[in-house]
Every structure is written in C-alpha cells, then in structure tokens.
Enzyme design. Structure first.
Site: not given
Length: 271
Positions: A217-219, A79
């Site tokens: 932003k995480t993923g 993501s």
C-alpha cells in the site's frame, strides 16, 4: 522459490557488520526477541530522495535497514493507514466485506478514480480517501481509539479528528514500527479475526508471478507530495519478506524505489 544460496548472495552483497538490535518505542515491544540488523547498500536508489528503507527477512529473522535515524522517526502514515482502518472497519462491522459499496456523493475530488462509487477493496486499490473517511466516521471515535491502542499503532494519537487524524495530522508512526505491524499482519497475529486479516491481505495484492505474490500500500502527503510511503510484504515461494520505504516524495516514487531494490537483490524478478 528463493534458495538459501540466493539469500546468501543477498547477505554478501550488503557487506556490512551485523549488530544486535531491539526496537523500543515508549512501551516495550510485544516481542523482546533480538533481531539482527544490517545496513543496506542501496544509496543509488536514494540519490533524488532522502528516505529510509527496511527489509525484514521473516524466515531468517534478519532486518536490513538503510538510514536507521530516519527509520526511527515517526511521521504521519497517510494512506498506508487504510490497512488498519480496513481491519478495524471489518472487525467492528462498519462494513460487511471487501465488496461493501459506498455511493459517491457527487463532489469532484483530486483524482478521477475517486469520483465514482467504491467498494472497500476498490477504494484500497485506488486509494480513495473519502471512502475510508466515511468508514472511520461509521467506526466512531471511541472504538477507533480502542483498536489503535490495542494494536499499538504508532503514537496512538487520533486527536486530529475522526476522519483526518492520519492525514498530516496527529497520528504518527515510524518505519520500524510499520515493519512490526506489517509482519504481524503477514503472520495474522494481530488481534483481529483471521477472516478479517485474510480479507485485508487479499485487498493489498499488487502483483502475482509464477512463484511470488507482492502485497503493498502506498501513502502520500497530498498537500505537498513531500512524504511518501510504500509498505507491505512479498512471499517468494515459502520465503516471506516485509518491507517499508519512506521518502521525501510521493508514494508512487516510494513504490518504484522498493521494487528496484527488490529486483537488485533478486527477491523480485527483473522481467
């Protein structure tokens, strides 16, 4: 504002020898400028997770790396790809702005926060995959491929399907490549309209303090929670840093590791 004294504390606390470094990834990087690189003394944060951490001091042109071998390994962005996906979607007008609404299709998905209408901005914050998959289909395969090549994003391979290629599929990028991409976004040097880059940066804001703004932003690889990212930058006064964390774990765990490292080196307040 972070002072030069605090920066020297950061450098002194690391305690390893500098070596010259220039990243190569198939093609020559856009900038051939030599960067200084150091190993970070952050082993304590990786006791439970194998991983890599990179911190780039943009102002002083210095890059600190923990686990350089892993930092050069390409894996799927998961993501974190919402960042370039949003940039491309806005640029080609697949969406109008960060408030562009897509209606939920009524299909119950993995997280309750996904199961309602979303805007581009709210889908970034809640990491609602379905919104960005729908937008990728609206962008189309050929424009998506052209833009991925234009920004030299990882291995540039979108053969895994227009709404799947970044999710444990064909597209792969290394943590060091992510750092370069994040720095270019921070400086607004990517080949997108300035207004587009400013919009995406605004959507990435995670936290604001008296003298800092944290963007990220995480993923997470949701199939097994075996790959996690947290990527972004933090501006402390007029002093920017770019960071990337990549672990065998979740994006939330990667974010927590990042914040703890930033606090250890007094880049982020402990309060």
């Amino acid at each position: 504002m972070i002072s030069s004294f605090v920066f020297m504390l950061l450098v002194g606390a690391v305690g390893f020898t500098f070596q010259a470094y220039a990243q190569e990834s198939g093609k020559e990087t856009a900038s051939k400028e030599k960067l200084n690189i150091k190993k970070l003394n952050v082993n304590e944060f990786f006791q439970d997770h194998e991983g890599a951490f990179i911190l780039r001091d943009v102002k002083n042109r210095t890059t600190f790396v923990y686990n350089q071998e892993r930092a050069n390994e390409r894996v799927t962005p998961e993501s974190t790809f919402k960042i370039p996906n949003a940039l491309i979607g806005l640029q080609v007008k697949a969406v109008r702005d960060e408030y562009d609404v897509k209606r939920w299709d009524g299909i119950k998905r993995q997280f309750d926060t996904w199961n309602h209408d979303h805007t581009l901005g709210s889908a970034m914050r809640d990491s609602a995959i379905w919104y960005y998959q729908d937008m990728a289909r609206d962008i189309g395969e050929q424009p998506m491929k052209q833009w991925i090549q234009k920004i030299s994003y990882g291995n540039q391979d979108i053969s895994g399907g227009i709404d799947q290629f970044w999710l444990n599929s064909s597209l792969k990028i290394s943590p060091l490549e992510e750092v370069d991409f994040m720095e270019s976004l921070y400086k607004e040097e990517l080949p997108f309209d300035k207004s587009v880059m400013k919009t995406v940066k605004r959507m990435m804001i995670q936290e604001e303090g008296d003298d800092y703004t944290l963007y990220g932003k995480t993923g997470t690889r949701l199939s097994d929670l075996g790959l996690g990212w947290f990527v972004g930058f933090i501006k402390v006064g007029e002093h920017p840093y770019v960071f990337v964390t990549n672990i065998n774990g979740s994006g939330t765990e990667a974010k927590n590791i990042t914040l703890n490292i930033l606090k250890k080196y007094h880049i982020l307040s402990k309060n």
